[in-house]
Scaffold this active site. Structure first.
Site: not given
Ligand code: PEP
Length: 253
Positions: A9-11, A98, A100, A170, A176, A216, A237
């Site tokens: 997931n490159w965000k 997700h 976020e 997650e 992160g 992570s 991520g």
């Protein structure tokens, strides 16, 4: 046999040229070292780079996923992207729910259920995220939270539809932050998720679903996380932004 999956997931990272370099770096490494036969790699770049990454995927070893989709079919939703659009570009996967998006854009389980419906209607496999925040883990509520997310977001599906899903557990406190769930914590909750699915759809369906760990995950901890019987790979991520790290995670099975 369910697949081992490593999804990146490159965000909201990388310029077009940097994204192009990243795909090329991944492909160069995959030419030298083959992934396991049962391992599937999925790259989830930002929307504007989907076509570029898809063009590379034609002759290589990964599939392509989007990071989000709108919950409506089409119409006056400025700035949004529909499942039909993704499907018309042959996108095979899409991340949904997700943490976020739940935290910053107010996504609810009901909205996630609609997004999943849109994706399945257009033959895109949803990668559905679930997971508790730190306070919930500290209060021992992680099982209730994850069960609610799965029940409210996904249990309206038929067994046939459910088989198309990938689940990503997650823990939000691990995303992160550099803090990773221990292999025991990951196995415990992945087994719980599989049992929750089995109670609703039966063991056969539950055994077919890949349940990924996210939070992570990096080359140094991937092996011991993926060694668990109910951890079928990772949603990655930060470490997905670096070709060598990402490929080394995919080689950790
Ligand atoms: C993620 O956001 O899905 C994720 C797992 O991020 P990271 O690997 O950076 O913790």
């Amino acid at each position: 046999m369910r697949k081992n999956i490593v999804a990146g997931n490159w965000k909201m990272n990388k310029s077009f040229d940097e994204a192009d370099d990243l795909v090329n770096g991944i492909m160069e490494l995959l030419e030298k070292k083959e992934l396991g036969k049962n391992t599937l790699m999925i790259l989830c770049p930002p929307f504007p780079y989907l076509e570029m990454v898809s063009d590379y995927s034609n002759d290589s070893y990964f599939m392509v996923g989007a990071q989000n989709v709108n919950d409506n079919e089409k119409g006056a939703y400025t700035g949004e992207v529909s499942a039909e659009m993704l499907s018309s570009m042959d996108i095979e996967y899409c991340i949904v729910g997700h943490s976020e998006r739940r935290a910053y854009y107010g996504e609810t389980d009901a909205m996630i259920a609609k997004k999943v419906d849109q994706l399945l209607k257009h033959e895109i496999r949803p990668i559905v995220c679930c997971g508790e925040v730190l306070e919930e883990r500290e209060a021992g509520k992680q099982f209730d939270v994850v069960k609610r997310q799965i029940t409210d977001g996904l249990f309206h599906l038929s067994a046939e539809q459910f088989k198309e899903l990938v689940i990503a557990y997650e823990p939000v406190w691990a995303i992160g932050t550099g803090k990773t769930a221990t292999p025991e914590q990951a196995q415990e909750i992945h087994a719980f998720i599989r049992k929750t699915i089995a109670d609703k759809y039966g063991k056969e369906v539950a055994d077919e679903i890949s349940i990924l760990y996210g939070g992570s995950c990096k080359p140094s901890n991937a092996k011991e996380l993926f060694a668990n019987p109910d951890v079928d790979g990772g949603l990655i991520g930060g470490a997905a932004l670096q070709a060598e790290d990402f490929v080394n995670i995919a080689l950790a099975f």
